[in-house]
Design an enzyme around this catalytic site. Structure first.
Site, mmCIF file in Angstrom:
data_model
loop_
_atom_site.group_PDB
_atom_site.id
_atom_site.type_symbol
_atom_site.label_atom_id
_atom_site.label_comp_id
_atom_site.label_asym_id
_atom_site.label_seq_id
_atom_site.Cartn_x
_atom_site.Cartn_y
_atom_site.Cartn_z
ATOM 1 N N GLU A 1 49.610 39.657 34.720
ATOM 2 C CA GLU A 1 49.255 38.260 35.014
ATOM 3 C C GLU A 1 50.361 37.310 34.539
ATOM 4 O O GLU A 1 50.105 36.300 33.868
ATOM 5 C CB GLU A 1 47.911 37.899 34.360
ATOM 6 C CG GLU A 1 46.774 38.840 34.687
ATOM 7 C CD GLU A 1 46.297 38.750 36.143
ATOM 8 O OE1 GLU A 1 46.761 37.853 36.883
ATOM 9 O OE2 GLU A 1 45.481 39.581 36.542
ATOM 10 N N ALA A 2 51.599 37.635 34.901
ATOM 11 C CA ALA A 2 52.760 36.897 34.401
ATOM 12 C C ALA A 2 52.720 35.416 34.790
ATOM 13 O O ALA A 2 53.269 34.573 34.076
ATOM 14 C CB ALA A 2 54.048 37.537 34.924
ATOM 15 N N GLY B 1 46.468 45.489 43.935
ATOM 16 C CA GLY B 1 46.726 46.686 43.125
ATOM 17 C C GLY B 1 47.895 46.538 42.173
ATOM 18 O O GLY B 1 48.493 47.530 41.742
ATOM 19 N N LYS B 2 48.217 45.293 41.787
ATOM 20 C CA LYS B 2 49.378 45.062 40.926
ATOM 21 C C LYS B 2 49.186 45.673 39.534
ATOM 22 O O LYS B 2 50.099 46.294 38.998
ATOM 23 C CB LYS B 2 49.649 43.556 40.788
ATOM 24 C CG LYS B 2 49.985 42.868 42.105
ATOM 25 C CD LYS B 2 50.296 41.403 41.909
ATOM 26 C CE LYS B 2 49.138 40.610 41.333
ATOM 27 N NZ LYS B 2 47.936 40.574 42.224
ATOM 28 N N THR B 3 47.997 45.490 38.958
ATOM 29 C CA THR B 3 47.756 46.028 37.615
ATOM 30 C C THR B 3 47.765 47.553 37.640
ATOM 31 O O THR B 3 48.287 48.196 36.723
ATOM 32 C CB THR B 3 46.417 45.499 37.055
ATOM 33 O OG1 THR B 3 46.472 44.068 37.024
ATOM 34 C CG2 THR B 3 46.165 46.022 35.652
ATOM 35 N N MET C 1 46.072 38.453 45.001
ATOM 36 C CA MET C 1 44.948 39.066 44.304
ATOM 37 C C MET C 1 44.499 40.305 45.099
ATOM 38 O O MET C 1 44.604 40.333 46.322
ATOM 39 C CB MET C 1 43.764 38.095 44.241
ATOM 40 C CG MET C 1 44.052 36.784 43.522
ATOM 41 S SD MET C 1 43.953 36.937 41.744
ATOM 42 C CE MET C 1 42.187 37.184 41.504
ATOM 43 N N PHE C 2 44.000 41.295 44.398
ATOM 44 C CA PHE C 2 43.410 42.505 44.990
ATOM 45 C C PHE C 2 44.437 43.394 45.692
ATOM 46 O O PHE C 2 44.108 44.157 46.590
ATOM 47 C CB PHE C 2 42.267 42.158 45.965
ATOM 48 C CG PHE C 2 41.331 41.117 45.420
ATOM 49 C CD1 PHE C 2 40.553 41.391 44.304
ATOM 50 C CD2 PHE C 2 41.254 39.855 45.996
ATOM 51 C CE1 PHE C 2 39.704 40.426 43.779
ATOM 52 C CE2 PHE C 2 40.411 38.884 45.472
ATOM 53 C CZ PHE C 2 39.630 39.170 44.363
ATOM 54 N N CYS D 1 44.741 33.723 58.513
ATOM 55 C CA CYS D 1 43.416 33.363 57.994
ATOM 56 C C CYS D 1 43.479 32.511 56.730
ATOM 57 O O CYS D 1 42.452 32.007 56.290
ATOM 58 C CB CYS D 1 42.612 34.633 57.726
ATOM 59 S SG CYS D 1 42.349 35.664 59.187
HETATM 60 ZN ZN LIG Z 1 43.421 37.642 58.354
#
Ligand SMILES: [Zn+2]
Length: 181
Positions: free
Chosen positions: A85-86, A16-18, A13-14, A176
């Site tokens: 969102e495949a 930049g795929k779209t 997520m986040f 993380c």
């Molecule tokens: Zn990290």
């Protein structure tokens, strides 16, 4: 016949795929190729008639659900079908995509290739193998700022798909990432 190709854009997520999908769809349209963008009807975060990014970039799209296969089968040889969102479609995407490639339809898929536990997310294991080209993007780890490859779910629930944005997910690096918390 135009040689069809499959491009897979993946990452957490986040990442930049779209944005990358829209950029490539605009380029195909600019080359005079017929283009069709599809998105899952279940993804209700943004407007249903557009692929859209949080930065406000838009591209006209059709929302599909169980009619996904019919929509892909209707694409003419030489055209380019983009699917955002495949991962929402799972392995139901594999057969329509491989059939379309055999018919001369090119496809650009974007989606998350790992689920919230870090496991491979269908249909990516199959379609990454099938791809002519893979664009793997990373995001910025929400904790330490290093490159992130995981999508950390921030709300309870073990469903494979939970629609959400920044309230539900964070991009995390390997260090993380805390699967299942
Ligand atoms: Zn990290």
């Amino acid at each position: 016949m135009t040689l069809a190709h499959l491009i897979v854009i993946c990452g957490p997520m986040f990442a930049g795929k779209t944005t990358e999908l829209i950029r490539r769809m605009q380029a195909a349209a600019g080359d005079g190729r017929p283009v069709l963008a599809l998105k899952p009807a279940r993804d209700t975060r943004y407007h249903n008639d557009f692929l859209a990014t949080h930065t406000g970039v838009r591209f006209p799209a059709r929302a599909v659900d169980s009619d996904l296969g019919d929509a892909i089968r209707a694409a003419a040889p030489g055209s380019v079908v983009g699917i955002d969102e495949a991962h929402f479609f799972g392995d139901a995407l594999v057969e329509p995509v491989t059939d379309a490639l055999a018919r001369g339809v090119s496809l650009i898929l974007a989606g998350v290739e790992r689920d919230h536990r870090g496991r491979a997310f269908a249909p990516f294991p199959t379609l990454l193998c099938e791809a002519d080209k893979v664009v793997k993007l990373s995001a910025r780890c929400a904790v330490c700022g290093r490159p992130a490859i995981h999508s950390q779910r921030m709300i309870p629930g073990d469903e494979a798909i939970v629609v959400g944005g920044a309230e539900a997910y964070q991009a995390r690096c390997r260090t993380c990432f805390r699967p299942g918390t």
